[in-house]
Design an enzyme around this catalytic site. Structure first.
Site, PDB file in Angstrom:
ATOM      1  N   HIS A   1      -8.916  -3.817  12.295  1.00 32.51           N
ATOM      2  CA  HIS A   1      -8.264  -3.156  11.158  1.00 32.51           C
ATOM      3  C   HIS A   1      -7.387  -4.170  10.436  1.00 32.51           C
ATOM      4  O   HIS A   1      -6.727  -5.009  11.059  1.00 32.51           O
ATOM      5  CB  HIS A   1      -7.429  -1.979  11.660  1.00 32.51           C
ATOM      6  CG  HIS A   1      -6.820  -1.175  10.550  1.00 32.51           C
ATOM      7  ND1 HIS A   1      -7.579  -0.583   9.558  1.00 32.51           N
ATOM      8  CD2 HIS A   1      -5.518  -0.863  10.278  1.00 32.51           C
ATOM      9  CE1 HIS A   1      -6.767   0.065   8.727  1.00 32.51           C
ATOM     10  NE2 HIS A   1      -5.528  -0.090   9.146  1.00 32.51           N
TER      11      HIS A   1
ATOM     12  N   CYS B   1     -10.697  -1.308   4.630  1.00 33.92           N
ATOM     13  CA  CYS B   1      -9.271  -1.662   4.756  1.00 33.92           C
ATOM     14  C   CYS B   1      -9.022  -3.111   4.322  1.00 33.92           C
ATOM     15  O   CYS B   1      -7.951  -3.444   3.799  1.00 33.92           O
ATOM     16  CB  CYS B   1      -8.783  -1.434   6.190  1.00 33.92           C
ATOM     17  SG  CYS B   1      -9.811  -2.205   7.454  1.00 33.92           S
TER      18      CYS B   1
END
Length: 804
Positions: free
Chosen positions: A349, A98
């Site tokens: 994340h 990510c």
């Protein structure tokens, strides 16, 4: 409906009053439960397996009534994978990539960088059939193709695995995002510097590179020295600060050099106290500000994340921080915020909030998902933390208009404010023709996939609708009404027919057959009785067999079960009666029964009856008169003896000799009356039968006589040898080497083993074999000579020999 066991008992209750020879059709139908009432919908929570007429709870609920056509398939709408109009394309997260996706989206939205990459020379751009075998090779080629897909792909998201693989990144391990940004820009700079087009060689420096110098002033002589340096991003400490201005101010503030940290002055030629500060001379069009959220913790020896709130403006004036070159543009506009969700520096994340350079709208890029940020959602840098409790969240400070506040932003991207151009094409970036052909090819593949998925959905829906109509039609016809013809269909087949997730195979009733080729009574619980009309339609559409109808009810199996159940009920009573009868004195002709069989007949009979009761087409059950070939647990309550025979397999087998005749051992068999034998024959009709007048086996008698004769000869031989060698037998008056018997010139030596074996025969001539050989070879060495010396015989070392 009653439980299955109760239905089983009820189906055979009539056997208490009906003998096998008295069975009529009504009894057969009771055994097969033909007349049980069918269950109504709503009365059964699940299907009654013991009732062949219960057709509730076999999977029909999913088909009755109206059904949403989406229930007929498990294929997602392919259009959900299609890019929405006026939106951007996402990137697939390959596991822990990510952080890569966020930077790629930020760099894609840098129009100058994208335009420059498109202009980079691609050696295969003019090759024929590039579409068929094109595979990007260099980092630059991968970025070209990826950016072209992000710009003009019809897909909602694309796979960046080609670029990630080319970079040599581990897709399962999250890297340091700030370090990745530095290394990637350095790699891209090196790649572009090798381009032949001079305007492309310095794209990275022109877009991201600024200059500052470290200025040091000696406190002793006042000498000033400057060390120039380039930067691609400013690394700003956020600890103890509340806003971006404070962070930049601290970055540029004056630092004192004294003590062990003193500066070596060239003029003074010695270490002197001094001051040092950073002077900004130029800043690039794209200004990357790294907020140092991930710092080293000296106490733990690991990195930690600082969750400090920092406010930052949408418009940033860098003029007050610049020295010299006052003609350069200093006002910047916020263009991207890179965010780390999570409380740990080693996990979490990454998300990017990016401003569209063409429309000025903000978007949230979260791997495959892209969302436009407007209204209340336009809170840049705000994302909920992962795995963080409400208690641990500190309160967000209030922000003035034009400012945003974040505890998760780790990089801010500002672009220099440009004057509005009258030429709208200046912001348009065209995809080169050869790249557009590749994008068109990928879009064509995507459209083919969408068409294929849509066709598969349609086929599944059409098939489901046809099945729906079939089930609604046939389920109404399934129940067999009184007086009408019927057939039996396997319950499992009906369930699979009603389960749309499994392919319906042909109807297989072969496992339901008894040894007579008809429906086994035990299998009726696993079958359902359906109307002949429904059966005809099912077999017509799915095939299979053998078909089992009303003529498939097996009279032989029912009669056998009737006999077995009646005998089981009668067994206890017969056992008591036999126990009393065998105690009486025999007054008439009788039959021979093995005593072991007589002790265990009740257990053998019970096991045989249970074996017969559970007989199926594929079982290897024994014929009547034989017990099972396994030693199952025996009843311990046999009143005729203290237990049962573990090895007893067939009733009365202990009265049979090895030649198949009557055993000659009268002590192991007993004479019973005809009345007792008649009762036993009911349970063991094929057991060996020996009447009182039956002569014992002649072969056994002959062998017995021969054995007696042989024993007599052995006794005579033993007695004769004993008398001749009485001293050797009793170990008396034995000669020794030191003291020879008078008148004896020669002594003989024999093995002790021979003497021991010979004494065994003399003592028990009927149990041991005569010794036929002295066996003096035991006393020889490998060369054939005597292995013992005279001295060893005197000293007693030769323990394996004896004098004779």
């Amino acid at each position: 409906m009653a439980p299955r066991i109760q239905l089983e008992k009820a189906a055979w209750r009539w056997v208490e009053t009906v003998k096998p020879e008295e069975i009529r059709q009504e009894h057969i139908e009771l055994a097969y439960r033909i007349n049980l009432l069918a269950c109504k919908r709503g009365t059964c929570r699940r299907n009654c397996k013991g009732n062949p007429n219960c057709l509730v709870g076999i999977g029909e609920q999913a088909w009755l009534g109206e059904i949403d056509e989406n229930a007929f398939h498990n294929i997602d709408d392919p259009n959900s994978e299609r890019r929405d109009k006026n939106t951007f394309v996402g990137l697939t997260n390959l596991g822990a990539t990510c952080y890569v996706n966020t930077f790629l989206q930020v760099w894609f939205h840098n129009l100058e960088l994208r335009r420059s990459l498109y202009h980079c020379h691609n050696p295969r751009a003019h090759e024929h059939n590039i579409e068929s075998d094109y595979e990007p090779q260099s980092i630059c080629e991968h970025l070209q193709y990826l950016f072209a897909l992000l710009q003009n792909s019809n897909r909602k998201y694309i796979d960046p695995s080609g670029l990630v693989k080319a970079l040599g990144l581990d897709t399962g391990q999250q890297q340091d995002a700030q370090e990745f940004s530095k290394l990637f820009l350095s790699l891209l700079e090196d790649t572009l510097s090798k381009q032949k087009n001079p305007s492309l060689q310095n794209v990275i420096q022109q877009q991201f590179c600024g200059q500052f110098s470290y200025v040091t002033v000696c406190n002793q002589c006042g000498r000033s020295s400057a060390l120039s340096s380039r930067f691609y991003e400013l690394e700003l400490n956020i600890q103890g600060h509340k806003n971006l201005t404070e962070c930049v101010t601290e970055f540029l503030k004056e630092e004192k050099l004294d003590g062990d940290n003193r500066y070596f002055c060239e003029s003074c030629q010695s270490k002197q106290s001094a001051t040092r500060r950073i002077r900004l001379h130029s800043i690039p069009p794209t200004l990357n500000l790294q907020l140092m959220r991930f710092v080293f913790d000296r106490q733990t020896g690991h990195k930690k994340k600082l969750n400090t709130f920092i406010s930052f403006p949408e418009q940033l004036d860098m003029g007050p921080f610049l020295e010299g070159k006052h003609n350069q543009k200093c006002v910047y506009e916020l263009s991207a915020v890179l965010i780390h969700r999570g409380i740990s520096a080693y996990s979490g994340h990454y998300i990017a909030h990016v401003k569209d350079a063409l429309t000025g709208d903000w978007y949230k890029f979260n791997d495959e998902e892209i969302e436009k940020m407007e209204g209340k959602k336009l809170q840049l840098g705000i994302e909920e933390d992962i795995a963080e409790t409400v208690k641990s969240q500190s309160r967000k400070p209030k922000c003035s208009k034009g400012y945003h506040c974040s505890r998760n932003a780790y990089m801010l991207v500002y672009k220099v404010q440009e004057e509005e151009s009258s030429d709208p094409s200046s912001n348009n970036v065209q995809v080169p023709a050869f790249l557009q052909r590749l994008v068109d090819q990928d879009n064509h593949k995507f459209e083919e996939w969408c068409t294929e998925m849509a066709d598969m959905r349609k086929q599944s829906v059409d098939k489901g609708k046809a099945k729906h109509e079939e089930v609604k039609e046939l389920y109404e016809l399934l129940p067999a009404r009184d007086g009408e013809q019927y057939e039996f269909v396997p319950l499992e087949w009906l369930k699979k027919w009603l389960d749309d997730s499994t392919a319906t195979k042909e109807i297989d009733c072969s496992l339901f057959l008894c040894s007579h080729g008809k429906l086994h009574p035990d299998k009726v619980a696993d079958a359902k009785r359906v109307s002949m009309q429904a059966a005809e339609l099912l077999y017509e559409r799915y095939g299979g067999g053998p078909r089992l109808n009303g003529f498939s009810l097996c009279r032989e199996c029912v009669s056998q079960r009737c006999r077995v159940l009646r005998l089981k009920n009668q067994l206890t009573e017969d056992f008591k009666e036999v126990s009393n009868l065998v105690k009486r004195t025999l007054s008439c002709e009788g039959y021979w029964v093995g005593k072991a069989s007589l002790r265990s007949w009740r257990q053998l009979a019970l096991e045989q009856l249970e074996e017969d009761e559970h007989e199926t087409k594929h079982s290897n059950s024994q014929t009547n008169g034989q017990g099972p070939h396994t030693n199952s647990s025996k009843e311990s309550g046999s009143e005729l003896s203290g237990g049962t025979e573990d090895e007893m397999k067939t009733f009365n087998e202990d009265a049979v000799c090895t030649h198949g005749g009557l055993s000659i051992l009268e002590t192991e068999r007993k004479l019973v009356s005809t009345e007792v034998w008649t009762k036993l024959r009911k349970y063991f009709p094929k057991a060996p039968e020996f009447s009182q007048n039956q002569e014992p086996c002649r072969q056994c008698l002959t062998l017995e006589q021969e054995e007696k004769d042989n024993e007599a000869v052995s006794k005579m031989m033993a007695l004769d040898q004993k008398n001749q060698l009485l001293n050797l037998f009793h170990e008396k008056n034995r000669p020794t080497l030191p003291k020879w018997p008078q008148g004896t010139d020669v002594l003989y030596i024999v093995p002790l083993f021979f003497v021991d074996e010979w004494r065994k025969f003399i003592r028990r001539p009927t149990k041991s074999s005569p010794v036929s050989n002295v066996g003096n070879t035991l006393l020889l060495c490998p060369h054939g000579g005597f292995m013992f010396t005279y001295e060893s015989l005197i000293s007693g070392e030769a323990q394996h020999s004896a004098l004779a």
